[in-house]
Design an enzyme around this catalytic site. Structure first.
Site, mmCIF file in Angstrom:
data_model
loop_
_atom_site.group_PDB
_atom_site.id
_atom_site.type_symbol
_atom_site.label_atom_id
_atom_site.label_comp_id
_atom_site.label_asym_id
_atom_site.label_seq_id
_atom_site.Cartn_x
_atom_site.Cartn_y
_atom_site.Cartn_z
ATOM 1 C CB CYS A 2 3.366 -7.929 137.656
ATOM 2 S SG CYS A 2 4.706 -8.828 138.486
ATOM 3 C CD GLU A 103 4.185 -9.000 131.283
ATOM 4 O OE1 GLU A 103 3.524 -9.967 130.813
ATOM 5 O OE2 GLU A 103 3.917 -8.430 132.347
#
Length: 222
Positions: A2, A103
Site C-alpha cells: 500500500c 493500487e
C-alpha cells in the site's frame, strides 16, 4: 503493498466515527496520501486522540535517521518473526485513518492505477504499527507509522498480490488497540477484508505523482 491512499472525510466526521478528537490542528483532506507525509492515526497508548504521524516507520533504535530505511508497509505474516516489528506488535499498534486506497495493476501497456473503497464510502482504519525516534542532539521526537499488509481478497487478487489490512468493524478496531490482548489475538485480526463489502475502479495516472493532491485524482479514468 500500500503506497497511496486517501483520507478526505471532514474532521468532525472522523472524530464521531472513531470516538476520538484531533490533538491540535487537524489535517486537511488528502486525495493522494503518500509516504513521508504526516497523516491522521490513533495510537494504542492514546485511543481518544487523533494525531498526525509521518508515514514511513523510523524505529526508535535507529542512529542516523537520514540513512535509515523507512518501511511504509509491514507483512502481517512475518510480524512476530522480525525483531524490528515484534516489539511494536506487542506494544505499539495504531489505527491509520483512511477512506480509500490505490493500487497499480501491471498490464501489457503499463501499470494502471485503481481506487479501492468500501461500498458505503465510509472511512475505515488500516491496522498499523508506530514508533518514536529521539534526536539525542536536539531532543526532537519523530513519531512515525507503517501500514500492515496481507494477502489479497478476491477483489484485489487480479490487481495486486498484497492489500492493506482494513479492520472490518469498530469491535476489531478496539481490539487492535487493546493492550490486554495477546499477540496471537492481535494477529488473528490481520485478515483480508471481505471482498463483497468493497468496490474498485480505474483512475487516471494523475495519481502517480503525490503533487496531484486534488479531487480530480478520484475521478474514474476516461
Amino acid at each position: 503493498m500500500c503506497g497511496r491512499y486517501t483520507i478526505t472525510s471532514p474532521a468532525p466526521a472522523l472524530e464521531a466515527r472513531f470516538e476520538a478528537t484531533f490533538a491540535g490542528t487537524s489535517a486537511g483532506p488528502s486525495y493522494n496520501a503518500a509516504p513521508s507525509q504526516h497523516l491522521p492515526v490513533i495510537l494504542n497508548t492514546e485511543p481518544g486522540r487523533i494525531q498526525l504521524l509521518q508515514w514511513g516507520l523510523v524505529p526508535g533504535w535507529v542512529r542516523e535517521v537520514q540513512k535509515a530505511p523507512k518501511p511504509i508497509n509491514a507483512r502481517a505474516e512475518t510480524l512476530a518473526d522480525k525483531p524490528s516489528f515484534r516489539t511494536l506488535l506487542q506494544r505499539r499498534r495504531a489505527l491509520v485513518l483512511a477512506d480509500s486506497f490505490y493500487e497499480w495493476q501491471a498490464t501489457a501497456s503499463g501499470k494502471v492505477p485503481h481506487r479501492m473503497l468500501l461500498n458505503s464510502e465510509e472511512p475505515f482504519a488500516f491496522a498499523g504499527l508506530w514508533d518514536e525516534w529521539l534526536d539525542r542532539q536536539t531532543g526532537e521526537v519523530l513519531p512515525s507509522f507503517t501500514i500492515i499488509t496481507t494477502e489479497p481478497n478476491s477483489l484485489m487478487a487480479s490487481i495486486h498480490n498484497r492489500m492493506p489490512v482494513l479492520l472490518p468493524d469498530r469491535a476489531a478496531e478496539l481490539a487492535w488497540l487493546d493492550d490486554s490482548l495477546s499477540v496471537p489475538e492481535h494477529q488473528a485480526l490481520l485478515r483480508p477484508h471481505a471482498a463483497e463489502s468493497m468496490r474498485e475502479y480505474m483512475v487516471s495516472t494523475l495519481v502517480n505523482s503525490p503533487a496531484h493532491n486534488e479531487p480530480a485524482v478520484l475521478a474514474p479514468a476516461a
